[in-house]
Design a protein around this motif. Structure first.
Motif, PDB file in Angstrom:
ATOM      1  N   MET A   1       0.842  -1.195   0.000  1.00 37.65           N
ATOM      2  CA  MET A   1       0.000   0.000   0.000  1.00 37.65           C
ATOM      3  C   MET A   1       0.880   1.249   0.000  1.00 37.65           C
ATOM      4  O   MET A   1       1.890   1.291   0.672  1.00 37.65           O
ATOM      5  CB  MET A   1      -0.858  -0.028   1.278  1.00 37.65           C
TER       6      MET A   1
ATOM      7  N   GLN B   1      -1.666   1.165  -6.120  1.00 33.03           N
ATOM      8  CA  GLN B   1      -2.744   0.521  -5.371  1.00 33.03           C
ATOM      9  C   GLN B   1      -3.877   0.100  -6.311  1.00 33.03           C
ATOM     10  O   GLN B   1      -4.283   0.879  -7.174  1.00 33.03           O
ATOM     11  CB  GLN B   1      -3.294   1.501  -4.328  1.00 33.03           C
TER      12      GLN B   1
ATOM     13  N   PRO C   1      -5.946  -9.870   4.296  1.00 25.98           N
ATOM     14  CA  PRO C   1      -4.682  -9.126   4.235  1.00 25.98           C
ATOM     15  C   PRO C   1      -3.487 -10.017   3.870  1.00 25.98           C
ATOM     16  O   PRO C   1      -2.433  -9.502   3.470  1.00 25.98           O
ATOM     17  CB  PRO C   1      -4.519  -8.543   5.643  1.00 25.98           C
TER      18      PRO C   1
ATOM     19  N   THR D   1      -2.576  -9.217   0.494  1.00 27.69           N
ATOM     20  CA  THR D   1      -1.878  -7.930   0.416  1.00 27.69           C
ATOM     21  C   THR D   1      -0.416  -8.102   0.810  1.00 27.69           C
ATOM     22  O   THR D   1       0.460  -7.407   0.294  1.00 27.69           O
ATOM     23  CB  THR D   1      -2.587  -6.892   1.309  1.00 27.69           C
TER      24      THR D   1
ATOM     25  N   LYS E   1       1.535  -6.223  -2.523  1.00 26.55           N
ATOM     26  CA  LYS E   1       1.072  -5.070  -1.745  1.00 26.55           C
ATOM     27  C   LYS E   1       0.081  -4.195  -2.490  1.00 26.55           C
ATOM     28  O   LYS E   1      -0.559  -3.328  -1.906  1.00 26.55           O
ATOM     29  CB  LYS E   1       2.256  -4.252  -1.230  1.00 26.55           C
ATOM     30  N   ARG E   2      -0.093  -4.434  -3.808  1.00 24.54           N
ATOM     31  CA  ARG E   2      -1.073  -3.637  -4.563  1.00 24.54           C
ATOM     32  C   ARG E   2      -2.502  -4.033  -4.250  1.00 24.54           C
ATOM     33  O   ARG E   2      -3.432  -3.303  -4.521  1.00 24.54           O
ATOM     34  CB  ARG E   2      -0.873  -3.868  -6.072  1.00 24.54           C
ATOM     35  N   TRP E   3      -2.663  -5.271  -3.744  1.00 22.90           N
ATOM     36  CA  TRP E   3      -3.997  -5.858  -3.659  1.00 22.90           C
ATOM     37  C   TRP E   3      -4.829  -5.296  -2.507  1.00 22.90           C
ATOM     38  O   TRP E   3      -4.401  -5.319  -1.358  1.00 22.90           O
ATOM     39  CB  TRP E   3      -3.888  -7.378  -3.503  1.00 22.90           C
ATOM     40  N   LEU E   4      -6.009  -4.807  -2.827  1.00 24.73           N
ATOM     41  CA  LEU E   4      -6.963  -4.427  -1.796  1.00 24.73           C
ATOM     42  C   LEU E   4      -8.344  -4.721  -2.350  1.00 24.73           C
ATOM     43  O   LEU E   4      -8.741  -4.156  -3.361  1.00 24.73           O
ATOM     44  CB  LEU E   4      -6.857  -2.942  -1.452  1.00 24.73           C
TER      45      LEU E   4
END
Ligand code: NAG
Ligand code: NAG
Length: 316
Positions: free
Chosen positions: A1, A108, A128, A131, A135-138
């Motif tokens: 993120m 993001q 999470p 993620t 780390k881009r995944w939300l």
């Protein structure tokens, strides 16, 4: 993120304490120095590269670089055919991490769930743990970004997934009791839109409201969600679900209905005016005074452009 992204703790605390009146979680982001923000929208994509997913991903990366995007929106059906089996499902890397590799796409991603995602382990996509892997995944059911963007979980609205699921098993954990889930969601979205003094109001969901595609309009959303969007004068409704690109204008309101659902499998055999029955994606730039929307095909060619402006001043 990204560091610019501030997780709203108050939202999280409210979320865990109040079971049935869940305040939507909020995410912030610093606009560019000229107060604009731009993003790409891609939907209905996760097929481990098949059906031109990889070729399209390449073009998404090229355009993302040219237009200096701030984030990416996924309109759902992130993993075919049946979502993820769990947090260790290799499809996450095979359909996402190893596909959208361009440096411009290392931003993001904000994802909602589609009906195919609900056929797998929903908790896994929301976890999470993913993620941590990328780390881009939300991915969340429903949430707010800045004051301009409301993301809405549309799958629970659709009756047929409940009344006529066929061979499919849907993961409705946390959706039951359904009526309450939907009425709370409508209330929260209505409140968020009403409270927002943002210049532009943009709502994102998986299912269509207006569509000339195979799935057509989603009657449940036309009945329950659309009146709230109209009452709050939203500017754009952005969705996937139909595997095409569409721009439909309403005669009843100023809402633009934009479909970006051709991240992989397309070509469903329907061709109409202002309708692109092939793979592609959508670019949106939001500034203090203008919104610009551009649709691209698998070669990165511009298919359709649209813009609008508002002269009065207020922030994003
Ligand atoms: C991939 O894209 C090309 C160019 O638009 C198209 O001719 C071809 O049919 C597409 N393939 C699939 C499997 O959709
Ligand atoms: C759309 O964009 C063009 C080119 O930037 C501009 O000349 C035009 O005024 C814009 N239209 C609206 C309605 O904002």
């Amino acid at each position: 993120m990204t560091q610019l992204l501030v997780f709203n703790l108050i939202g999280a605390i409210t979320l865990s304490l109040v079971v049935f009146s869940v305040a939507l979680q909020r995410f912030q982001q610093q606009p560019k120095p000229d107060a604009s923000l731009s993003f790409l929208v891609i939907g209905d994509w996760g097929r481990k590269g098949a059906y031109n997913q990889s070729q399209l991903a390449f073009q998404v990366g090229v355009i993302g670089q040219q237009l200096d995007i701030d984030f990416v929106i996924s309109t759902g059906d992130n993993f075919y055919d049946s979502g993820l089996t769990g947090i260790d499902d290799p499809a996450f890397e095979e359909s996402f991490t190893k596909i959208y590799t361009a440096s411009s796409l290392q931003k993001q991603w904000y994802s909602v769930l589609g009906n195919h995602d609900y056929r797998g382990n929903v908790e896994a996509q929301l976890s999470p743990v993913l993620t941590n892997l990328d780390k881009r995944w939300l991915c969340m059911r429903s949430f707010i970004k800045l004051r301009s963007f409301s993301f809405v979980d549309t799958t629970p609205f659709v009756d047929k997934y409940f009344t006529d699921p066929g061979d499919h098993v849907y993961d409705w954990r946390d959706v039951w009791p359904r009526k309450r889930y939907i009425s709370n969601l409508l209330k929260e979205v209505g409140l968020a839109l009403q409270e927002s003094n943002a210049k532009w109001k943009i709502v994102v969901g998986h299912h269509t409201i207006r569509s000339a595609g195979v799935h057509g309009d989603t009657e449940e959303l036309v009945k329950h969600l659309l009146p709230i969007l109209e009452a709050n004068n939203i500017d754009l409704f952005i969705n996937g679900h139909d595997h095409c690109l569409q721009h439909i204008t309403s005669l009843d309101s100023g809402i633009q209905f934009l479909t970006s659902g051709s991240g992989s499998k397309a070509w469903r055999g329907v061709v109409m005016k202002l309708y692109y029955d092939g793979q592609g994606f959508m670019y949106v730039q939001v500034t203090q005074t203008e919104i610009e929307v551009v649709f691209y095909d698998v070669f990165g060619h511009v298919l359709h452009k649209w813009n609008t402006s508002k002269q009065f001043h207020s922030t994003l």
